[in-house]
Design an enzyme around this catalytic site. Sequence first.
Site, PDB file in Angstrom:
ATOM      1  N   ASP A 132       0.837  -1.196   0.000  1.00 26.34           N
ATOM      2  CA  ASP A 132       0.000   0.000   0.000  1.00 26.34           C
ATOM      3  C   ASP A 132       0.875   1.250   0.000  1.00 26.34           C
ATOM      4  OD1 ASP A 132      -2.658   0.912  -0.075  1.00 26.34           O
ATOM      5  OD2 ASP A 132      -3.234  -0.433   1.555  1.00 26.34           O
TER       6      ASP A 132
ATOM      7  N   ASP B   4     -10.150   2.676  -3.183  1.00 22.02           N
ATOM      8  CA  ASP B   4     -10.781   1.420  -2.787  1.00 22.02           C
ATOM      9  C   ASP B   4     -12.187   1.277  -3.369  1.00 22.02           C
ATOM     10  OD1 ASP B   4      -8.521   1.096  -1.317  1.00 22.02           O
ATOM     11  OD2 ASP B   4      -9.507   1.010   0.635  1.00 22.02           O
TER      12      ASP B   4
END
Length: 624
Positions: A183, A270
């Site tokens: 990430d 997301d």
Amino acid sequence: MMIGVALAAMCGPLAATADPLTPTGKWSANTDGSAPVPPMGWNSWNAFNSDVDEEKVLASAQALVDTRLRDIGYRYVNIDDGWWLKRRQPDGRLMIRTSHFPSAATGADTSFRPLTDRLHAMGLKAGIYSDIGRNSCGQIYTPDFKNQPEGSVAEREVGLYGHVDQDIALFFADWNFDFIKVDGCGARGLPADAPRVKSGLYRALTPLVDMQSLGGSDVAGIRRLYEQVHTALHTYAKDRPYVYSLCLWGAGDVRAWGKDVGNTSRTSDDIQPVWPRMLTNLDTVTHRALYAHPGSWNDPDMLFVGTGDFDAAHRTEARSHFSLWAMVNSPLIIGYDLRKLTPDLLAIFGNADIVALNQDPAGNQAVLAYESGEVQIFVKTLADGSKGVALFNRTASPAKAVLTAEQLKMLPTADVRLKDLWTKKDQSFRKEIAVTLAPHETLIFRATGTRRLPGGLYLSEQTGRVNPAVDGVVVPQPDPTIYQSITPWTGTRGGGEHPQYGGWGGAEADRAPYGKLLRVAGTDFDTGIGVLANSRLEVRNQGYARFAAKVGINDSGQPRSGTTVFEVWGDGRLLAKSRPMAFGDTAAPLEAKVAGVRIVELVARGSSAAAPQPAIWADAALLR
């Protein structure tokens, strides 16, 4: 003027140069790791967020085995955020939360090796999660979620920053993982004025990524961090298969370089279990077919099939979500709690015909054959020459659509046979067929027929073999065509979501840059590659003998903006070259003999570096 293959005898391989347009005779997109087809499996985040534990992981793994999803490709079992306890001081070793992963309690040095060994014994592969910064996404953006790292400031710094070699060696050489998702929150969310930095909870890290501003991102800096992980993987996992998943959400101009660094690259923020957000994530990949290849895939995020707008009560929406992710060669990573799997959901995840489209070895992401705000038609060419085709209704109302043989690049005078991959029914048509799409429905077929181009393939049919090594984009811009949904984390507070995902103006299949139709001097073309001038495309040649195209400046360009010269290179040698082409010039034929050539390179050299013209390789094809 066209210079033919005889020119090759005059030109030896070129020496290395700083000019990015200089052909190298090499394929520059990533081939390290092991992702010849998009990865498939399960990830813990969508189902459990950071509340993940060993029982949930093993139950999900067992479900993949028991349902035989493993046998059609779902092999990765990936642990997301929430597994770590702290970074031990002073040696910096990561410690596992053994209260949640009891098999990791192997002594003073906790270890995931017992868990990965168990997953491997089940015929599965194991994945782990980290962050490119010092701290994780959970620590920065969801601090109220469970299982946050504990201890001192240094102990809570569980990300890769400053520990790349140490952590990658631990994950792969010691713990024996096969997959890592990295990430980017830690390189984004802790500026010096952040409240949790000012309070002393975390150390500041100058942000390298600005989600709302490509110009405000340190593109070179964030790329260097991800390249460090690439290098470490090559060192500590080089003798075994692995997958490196970049999660930078389309920021930092990752569109242009993610394909060169990792095996998968996130193109959006997301996903959420709501229809509008699925549209947003889908749109971030639909115009990027040329930026995905075997070894480096676009990733619009995990599947949310089974939850919210895609649960068992919304079978049409769930089928659409799954079908579209398969067509665009997204990794098929299930985000559902597999302990609750129903027969209806299993029938979606387990549709082997649709999985086969995603896992086709040719690796061609689907290209948009038709696009509107209501209906889209996706077409992808498969290794056996057949086509995957999906007709998608984006709206909540019925929609009429027509599929034509020309959109499939098949002869309209011969039968085109369609197999419906949901109902398994067969039908055929000539020229065109009309359908009515239910609200949110996707009809998905495998199509066979007589190819329009016998003995060859258009380049837009083999997107997995075409790499825009240099795409001519001077100033990266957000793509304004991506659907702007209401983000669940802000609602309607503020001014709403604005275009933020880079990619506007990049190379496209069957389109000119900026989504324009292919048109040169008033003549329309329905196939080709559109790219800005001052670009270089790499093409893997699979045994073809000849390259042919018609080259020119798209009518969407600007008059009196200089000229562009089109060049064809083979393994670093110049094979053919056009005259300087200006706006309004009729498209000129350009051909070259490429028998025995491994890498064909298509270079468009513009006279203007500041404002490159849209350069068109119309009807571009490799021929026997």
